[in-house]
Design a protein around this motif. Structure first.
Motif, PDB file in Angstrom:
ATOM      1  N   ALA A  92      59.033  35.311  39.232  1.00 35.72           N
ATOM      2  CA  ALA A  92      58.467  33.958  39.095  1.00 35.72           C
ATOM      3  C   ALA A  92      57.190  33.843  39.920  1.00 35.72           C
ATOM      4  CB  ALA A  92      59.492  32.915  39.548  1.00 35.72           C
ATOM      5  N   SER A  93      57.194  34.395  41.127  1.00 38.26           N
ATOM      6  CA  SER A  93      55.999  34.254  41.961  1.00 38.26           C
ATOM      7  C   SER A  93      54.864  35.150  41.451  1.00 38.26           C
ATOM      8  CB  SER A  93      56.338  34.481  43.441  1.00 38.26           C
ATOM      9  OG  SER A  93      55.928  35.734  43.876  1.00 38.26           O
ATOM     10  N   THR A  94      55.202  36.293  40.837  1.00 39.11           N
ATOM     11  CA  THR A  94      54.174  37.152  40.217  1.00 39.11           C
ATOM     12  C   THR A  94      53.474  36.382  39.099  1.00 39.11           C
ATOM     13  OG1 THR A  94      55.503  39.114  40.682  1.00 39.11           O
ATOM     14  CG2 THR A  94      53.805  39.354  39.007  1.00 39.11           C
ATOM     15  N   ARG A  95      54.276  35.709  38.274  1.00 34.42           N
ATOM     16  CA  ARG A  95      53.705  34.956  37.148  1.00 34.42           C
ATOM     17  C   ARG A  95      52.843  33.802  37.644  1.00 34.42           C
ATOM     18  NH1 ARG A  95      58.938  35.497  33.622  1.00 34.42           N
ATOM     19  NH2 ARG A  95      58.281  37.221  32.299  1.00 34.42           N
ATOM     20  N   GLN A  96      53.312  33.173  38.725  1.00 35.25           N
ATOM     21  CA  GLN A  96      52.563  32.033  39.253  1.00 35.25           C
ATOM     22  C   GLN A  96      51.217  32.491  39.812  1.00 35.25           C
ATOM     23  OE1 GLN A  96      54.203  30.210  42.670  1.00 35.25           O
ATOM     24  NE2 GLN A  96      53.108  28.288  42.383  1.00 35.25           N
ATOM     25  N   ARG A  97      51.224  33.632  40.523  1.00 35.41           N
ATOM     26  CA  ARG A  97      49.964  34.144  41.073  1.00 35.41           C
ATOM     27  C   ARG A  97      49.014  34.562  39.951  1.00 35.41           C
ATOM     28  NH1 ARG A  97      51.254  38.599  45.261  1.00 35.41           N
ATOM     29  NH2 ARG A  97      49.022  38.805  45.297  1.00 35.41           N
ATOM     30  N   ASP A  98      49.546  35.179  38.906  1.00 35.07           N
ATOM     31  CA  ASP A  98      48.707  35.566  37.750  1.00 35.07           C
ATOM     32  C   ASP A  98      48.010  34.344  37.183  1.00 35.07           C
ATOM     33  OD1 ASP A  98      49.606  38.125  37.883  1.00 35.07           O
ATOM     34  OD2 ASP A  98      50.713  38.097  35.985  1.00 35.07           O
ATOM     35  N   GLU A  99      48.804  33.308  37.024  1.00 36.59           N
ATOM     36  CA  GLU A  99      48.326  32.067  36.418  1.00 36.59           C
ATOM     37  C   GLU A  99      47.138  31.523  37.225  1.00 36.59           C
ATOM     38  OE1 GLU A  99      49.650  30.605  33.763  1.00 36.59           O
ATOM     39  OE2 GLU A  99      48.680  28.623  33.894  1.00 36.59           O
ATOM     40  N   ILE A 100      47.304  31.462  38.551  1.00 34.77           N
ATOM     41  CA  ILE A 100      46.224  30.937  39.400  1.00 34.77           C
ATOM     42  C   ILE A 100      45.030  31.897  39.379  1.00 34.77           C
ATOM     43  CG2 ILE A 100      45.563  30.212  41.738  1.00 34.77           C
ATOM     44  CD1 ILE A 100      48.482  29.509  42.281  1.00 34.77           C
ATOM     45  N   ASP A 101      45.280  33.198  39.527  1.00 37.01           N
ATOM     46  CA  ASP A 101      44.177  34.176  39.600  1.00 37.01           C
ATOM     47  C   ASP A 101      43.370  34.213  38.296  1.00 37.01           C
ATOM     48  OD1 ASP A 101      45.070  34.829  42.138  1.00 37.01           O
ATOM     49  OD2 ASP A 101      45.910  36.772  41.596  1.00 37.01           O
ATOM     50  N   ARG A 102      44.068  34.103  37.155  1.00 34.84           N
ATOM     51  CA  ARG A 102      43.367  34.223  35.872  1.00 34.84           C
ATOM     52  C   ARG A 102      42.633  32.946  35.477  1.00 34.84           C
ATOM     53  NH1 ARG A 102      45.407  39.056  33.258  1.00 34.84           N
ATOM     54  NH2 ARG A 102      47.507  39.495  33.964  1.00 34.84           N
ATOM     55  N   ASN A 103      43.117  31.814  35.968  1.00 38.05           N
ATOM     56  CA  ASN A 103      42.551  30.548  35.492  1.00 38.05           C
ATOM     57  C   ASN A 103      41.636  29.844  36.472  1.00 38.05           C
ATOM     58  OD1 ASN A 103      43.792  30.553  32.896  1.00 38.05           O
ATOM     59  ND2 ASN A 103      45.732  30.241  33.955  1.00 38.05           N
ATOM     60  N   ARG A 104      41.407  30.443  37.634  1.00 41.42           N
ATOM     61  CA  ARG A 104      40.529  29.755  38.576  1.00 41.42           C
ATOM     62  C   ARG A 104      39.096  29.732  38.020  1.00 41.42           C
ATOM     63  NH1 ARG A 104      41.310  34.516  42.834  1.00 41.42           N
ATOM     64  NH2 ARG A 104      39.783  35.954  41.996  1.00 41.42           N
ATOM     65  N   VAL A 105      38.323  28.739  38.512  1.00 41.24           N
ATOM     66  CA  VAL A 105      36.980  28.536  37.965  1.00 41.24           C
ATOM     67  C   VAL A 105      36.037  29.640  38.440  1.00 41.24           C
ATOM     68  CG1 VAL A 105      35.031  26.930  37.891  1.00 41.24           C
ATOM     69  CG2 VAL A 105      37.376  26.057  37.842  1.00 41.24           C
ATOM     70  N   ILE A 106      36.114  29.950  39.748  1.00 40.33           N
ATOM     71  CA  ILE A 106      35.184  30.935  40.303  1.00 40.33           C
ATOM     72  C   ILE A 106      35.828  32.308  40.318  1.00 40.33           C
ATOM     73  CG2 ILE A 106      33.710  31.490  42.297  1.00 40.33           C
ATOM     74  CD1 ILE A 106      34.265  28.513  43.152  1.00 40.33           C
ATOM     75  N   ALA A 107      35.111  33.289  39.781  1.00 42.86           N
ATOM     76  CA  ALA A 107      35.545  34.690  39.807  1.00 42.86           C
ATOM     77  C   ALA A 107      36.992  34.878  39.354  1.00 42.86           C
ATOM     78  CB  ALA A 107      35.342  35.277  41.215  1.00 42.86           C
ATOM     79  N   PRO A 108      37.347  34.391  38.160  1.00 42.97           N
ATOM     80  CA  PRO A 108      38.725  34.580  37.700  1.00 42.97           C
ATOM     81  C   PRO A 108      39.035  36.053  37.440  1.00 42.97           C
ATOM     82  CG  PRO A 108      37.374  33.730  35.920  1.00 42.97           C
ATOM     83  CD  PRO A 108      36.510  33.728  37.148  1.00 42.97           C
ATOM     84  N   LEU A 109      40.325  36.370  37.493  1.00 41.24           N
ATOM     85  CA  LEU A 109      40.753  37.742  37.202  1.00 41.24           C
ATOM     86  C   LEU A 109      40.562  38.009  35.721  1.00 41.24           C
ATOM     87  CD1 LEU A 109      42.334  40.376  37.853  1.00 41.24           C
ATOM     88  CD2 LEU A 109      44.402  39.108  37.310  1.00 41.24           C
ATOM     89  N   LYS A 110      39.647  38.910  35.395  1.00 44.92           N
ATOM     90  CA  LYS A 110      39.458  39.336  34.001  1.00 44.92           C
ATOM     91  C   LYS A 110      38.671  40.642  34.006  1.00 44.92           C
ATOM     92  CE  LYS A 110      35.119  37.105  33.071  1.00 44.92           C
ATOM     93  NZ  LYS A 110      34.341  36.078  32.568  1.00 44.92           N
ATOM     94  N   PRO A 111      38.854  41.466  32.964  1.00 40.61           N
ATOM     95  CA  PRO A 111      38.099  42.719  32.950  1.00 40.61           C
ATOM     96  C   PRO A 111      36.616  42.436  32.708  1.00 40.61           C
ATOM     97  CG  PRO A 111      39.841  42.702  31.256  1.00 40.61           C
ATOM     98  CD  PRO A 111      39.762  41.325  31.816  1.00 40.61           C
ATOM     99  N   ALA A 112      35.737  43.181  33.371  1.00 47.04           N
ATOM    100  CA  ALA A 112      34.310  43.090  33.060  1.00 47.04           C
ATOM    101  C   ALA A 112      34.125  43.608  31.633  1.00 47.04           C
ATOM    102  CB  ALA A 112      33.521  43.960  34.039  1.00 47.04           C
ATOM    103  N   ASP A 113      33.054  43.196  30.962  1.00 40.48           N
ATOM    104  CA  ASP A 113      32.827  43.626  29.573  1.00 40.48           C
ATOM    105  C   ASP A 113      32.788  45.147  29.449  1.00 40.48           C
ATOM    106  OD1 ASP A 113      32.737  41.028  28.801  1.00 40.48           O
ATOM    107  OD2 ASP A 113      30.539  40.874  28.881  1.00 40.48           O
ATOM    108  N   ASP A 114      32.280  45.806  30.498  1.00 46.63           N
ATOM    109  CA  ASP A 114      32.154  47.263  30.432  1.00 46.63           C
ATOM    110  C   ASP A 114      33.241  47.986  31.234  1.00 46.63           C
ATOM    111  OD1 ASP A 114      31.148  46.260  32.771  1.00 46.63           O
ATOM    112  OD2 ASP A 114      29.373  47.532  32.827  1.00 46.63           O
ATOM    113  N   ALA A 115      34.367  47.290  31.489  1.00 47.74           N
ATOM    114  CA  ALA A 115      35.461  47.947  32.216  1.00 47.74           C
ATOM    115  C   ALA A 115      36.318  48.768  31.253  1.00 47.74           C
ATOM    116  CB  ALA A 115      36.336  46.897  32.907  1.00 47.74           C
TER     117      ALA A 115
END
Ligand code: DC
Length: 232
Positions: free
Chosen positions: A179-202
């Motif tokens: 549950a806490s892994t999912r919650q952290r993913d949610e915050i990391d992926r959806n934050r406005v600044i520098a969200p967790l996502k692959p760079a286009d050339d990753a």
């Protein structure tokens, strides 16, 4: 081999970044730098100062004041590096459950990210570094020589974290970790600044059911393909 190589490894919590990055750096003779440690150290400083992690302005101010250092391991207790907060060893304290529960929110603040990004660029500029985090390929080093994004399912990542805690002799509850892994993913992926996502050339590597050494080999092959290291 060119003189200053930067390898960026990003991915969600427990995707294997630290283990893979550390092994890779050791094989290459590069500096290994886990940027998550910095966000964890700021969060620990917040908790120790009895600040409310939701108080963005006060937390950002504190992030600008604290000095975080990473040094080669000073003790043989399984640590990959010493983490120092204002000169005090906090290597294991930054791994506590309390820090883990608050680090994602602290990492959403612009003031915190600006302070940490600046320190990361300064350290990374020395070159020949394997830097791991969430936004290395997108924000910290958008010109990295190779960007890798590690993926793994939330279940697999929670299992790894569970095993890590049990091996360290700590109490662990798989459902709570998931549950806490999912919650952290949610915050990391959806934050406005520098969200967790692959760079286009990753290059995206899925690590579910893949041995650590095979992931390291895959990255070394990518480096050879790009002429970053010599082919044998
Ligand atoms: O990789 P880790 O679990 O030690 O990271 C802890 C937290 O730090 C994570 O929830 C998000 C944040 N983080 C970040 O926002 N940017 C980075 N480059 C590294 C970590």
């Amino acid at each position: 081999m060119s003189s200053k190589i930067t390898i960026a490894i990003d991915g969600p919590a427990a995707s294997g970044k630290t283990t893979v990055g550390e092994k890779l750096a050791r094989q290459l003779g590069f500096l290994f730098f886990d940027t998550g440690i910095m966000y964890r150290a700021v969060t620990l400083a917040v908790l120790r100062s009895n600040l409310d992690p939701n108080a963005e302005i006060a937390v950002s101010e504190l992030a600008g004041r604290v000095k975080i250092d990473v040094a080669p391991p000073g003790k043989d207790d399984g640590r990959l590096a010493d983490v120092l907060l204002d000169g005090t060893d906090v290597t294991w304290d930054v791994r506590s459950r309390e820090v883990e529960a608050n680090v994602s929110i602290v990492s959403t603040y612009k003031g915190v990210r600006d302070a940490m990004t600046e320190q990361q660029r300064r350290i990374g500029a020395r070159g020949n570094v394997v830097m791991v985090g969430r936004d290395i390929g997108t924000v910290v080093f958008p010109n990295a020589d190779l960007k890798v994004f590690l993926e793994a399912s939330a279940e697999e990542r929670a299992r790894r974290r569970y095993n890590e805690l049990v091996n360290r002799g700590q109490a662990a509850d798989y459902d709570q970790i998931l549950a806490s892994t999912r919650q952290r993913d949610e915050i990391d992926r959806n934050r406005v600044i520098a969200p967790l996502k692959p760079a286009d050339d990753a290059v995206i590597l899925d690590t579910d059911n893949v041995a650590i050494d095979d992931v390291v080999e895959a990255i070394l092959s990518l480096m050879k393909e790009r002429g970053l290291i010599e082919r044998e």
